[in-house]
Design an enzyme around this catalytic site. Sequence first.
Site, PDB file in Angstrom:
ATOM      1  N   PRO A   1       0.825  -1.214   0.000  1.00  9.30           N
ATOM      2  CA  PRO A   1       0.000   0.000   0.000  1.00  9.30           C
ATOM      3  C   PRO A   1       0.857   1.263   0.000  1.00  9.30           C
ATOM      4  O   PRO A   1       2.010   1.252   0.451  1.00  9.30           O
ATOM      5  CB  PRO A   1      -0.810  -0.120   1.304  1.00  9.30           C
ATOM      6  CG  PRO A   1      -0.689  -1.541   1.723  1.00  9.30           C
ATOM      7  CD  PRO A   1       0.613  -2.041   1.211  1.00  9.30           C
TER       8      PRO A   1
ATOM      9  N   GLU B   1       8.960   2.756 -10.193  1.00  5.81           N
ATOM     10  CA  GLU B   1       7.840   2.656 -11.127  1.00  5.81           C
ATOM     11  C   GLU B   1       8.026   3.632 -12.279  1.00  5.81           C
ATOM     12  O   GLU B   1       7.297   4.613 -12.452  1.00  5.81           O
ATOM     13  CB  GLU B   1       6.522   2.929 -10.409  1.00  5.81           C
ATOM     14  CG  GLU B   1       5.289   2.537 -11.218  1.00  5.81           C
ATOM     15  CD  GLU B   1       5.288   1.068 -11.651  1.00  5.81           C
ATOM     16  OE1 GLU B   1       6.006   0.735 -12.609  1.00  5.81           O
ATOM     17  OE2 GLU B   1       4.590   0.269 -11.022  1.00  5.81           O
TER      18      GLU B   1
ATOM     19  N   GLY C   1       2.474   4.635   1.161  1.00  7.78           N
ATOM     20  CA  GLY C   1       2.880   5.057   2.500  1.00  7.78           C
ATOM     21  C   GLY C   1       3.445   3.931   3.340  1.00  7.78           C
ATOM     22  O   GLY C   1       3.691   4.109   4.533  1.00  7.78           O
ATOM     23  N   GLY C   2       3.673   2.775   2.716  1.00 11.37           N
ATOM     24  CA  GLY C   2       4.168   1.630   3.482  1.00 11.37           C
ATOM     25  C   GLY C   2       5.647   1.685   3.803  1.00 11.37           C
ATOM     26  O   GLY C   2       6.118   0.982   4.692  1.00 11.37           O
ATOM     27  N   GLY C   3       6.413   2.481   3.041  1.00 13.68           N
ATOM     28  CA  GLY C   3       7.849   2.602   3.309  1.00 13.68           C
ATOM     29  C   GLY C   3       8.721   2.197   2.135  1.00 13.68           C
ATOM     30  O   GLY C   3       9.950   2.109   2.274  1.00 13.68           O
TER      31      GLY C   3
END
Length: 576
Positions: free
Chosen positions: A370, A501, A372-374
Amino acid sequence: MEKNNGLKPFLTLIKSTNVPKLALTIGLIGSVITTLIGLTIPMLTGELVDGFSLESLSIWIIIAIVVVFILQAVVDGVSTYLLAAVGQRIVARMREMMWNKMIRLPVRYFDKQASGESVSRVVNDTGIVKDLISQHFPQFIGGIISIIGAVTILLILDWKMTLMMLLAVPITAAIMIPLGTKMAKVSKGLQDETATFSGMIQHTISEIRLMKASTAESVEKQKGVTGIGKLLRFGLREARIFALIGPLMYTVMMLVIVVIIGYGGIRVAEGSMTTGSLVAFLLYLFQIIFPITSFAMFFTQLQKAKGATERIITILDSDDEAGQKGIEMDITDKSIEVSDVSFAYEDGEPVLHHVSFQANPGEMIAFAGPSGGGKSTMFALLERYYEPTTGEIRVGNTSIHQLSLASWRSQIGYVSQENAMMAGTIRENLTYGLPEAESIPDDRLWEVAKMAYADGFIQEFSNGMDTEVGERGVKLSGGQRQRINIARAFLRNPKILMMDEATASLDSQSEGIVQAALTRLMEGRTTFVIAHRLSTIVDADKIIFIEKGTVTGVGTHQELVENHELYREFAEQQLT
């Protein structure tokens, strides 16, 4: 450099710039000579007045006055130039020191500081220091000498009138000291507000397309009006103080002049003083008045320079990026191991929790999860923009923090979705950062452009490799910018490839071309990929799924589909 409220930090900072001592000495001596020569003019004028008649007019006195004026002008011109040159060299060296420091500061520093404020420190604050050194300081030294010389001569000429004149000194001091203190506070506030305003303007202009697309002109207009209003208030406060200083000083000085003329006139009428002596006395009086009025500006500028010095020293004393020096090591065919790494941008707010994984040579490692996961934070740690709070990243058996930053980063190729570019030509962007940039032949540039499928559109430009791309590459499309970034990575021939990405923001046609270029670039290289779309990583050797800073799954695409519920949901949403 120690920071305090005295002059020591300022003097230490100036000394650190390797002041051209010979030019400074000659300039100051010239300033002193100019002042001393100026002290002879009233005496000669007095002699001229006392002998003023066509019959008794002394041609030698006239010649002496003309020679003195010419000599004073020549010496003054030379000393003014030398002192200005010293000031320019000092500020150039200071700006060089600050720029060299800034480009070595860690990313963490710029996370907290607005870029416009940093620009203001390099340009405006150093300019204040330069003005003090090249203009106000020489005037101050010359003024002191002029006052001491003039007062000494006046005491010899007529000590009673001189003492009468000196009664104005405590009155002037009583006016100037409190106003000077107030001016120092206002000047400091004005400098701070100027830096903030500069930062706001620079940020708005750098994101001008976002502002236009968001129809945020009225918002930015209000922010600008607010900033300008604050500057206006500080400017008006400064103007009010100047409005007090000027008339008060003028009034005091005019009173002194009137008293001296009145008392001197009586003395001349009595015959106890010649007209020439009174004229000389008045001229010496002006040589005292003018420097005193300029002292107010000097002390104001001194307070500004002390404030500017504090800010300059704050930057110069900031810690450099760790790892400017270290081991030079070839990382070809070496594995990358992340061992129990945790990280927090701010104390008490961890972003990554005990992350561990290994990337073998030539493997493609993908990060998914997701927003904001790092994932981007993990990339920042691999690039060494930040240091892990705990844990270690190793290449082979060596911690990457033992390697020099230049050695480590020169072996990494980074292609982001932002496709960042510098203002300049395509050639300059391809060779950006390479020490041998000017010696790279065009054949090699066209070769990497072809490998990145960028040669076609570059050839269509009339200037080819010398085509200007505009600020942040705005004259090129997203796909064109991305292919130039990929060509740049080919030119660097990195051992490790990092891709955030890289096709996320492209249209389908550009995406296909760019993806083909990336596939070619990835061959034989250890590759780390941040994936927002799982279709780009289904063939990865290892997928690391990160949620809220914690690794919750590691494996191939098929393994995670079978064993990881959230990954399976992502796959079903995107791939079916």
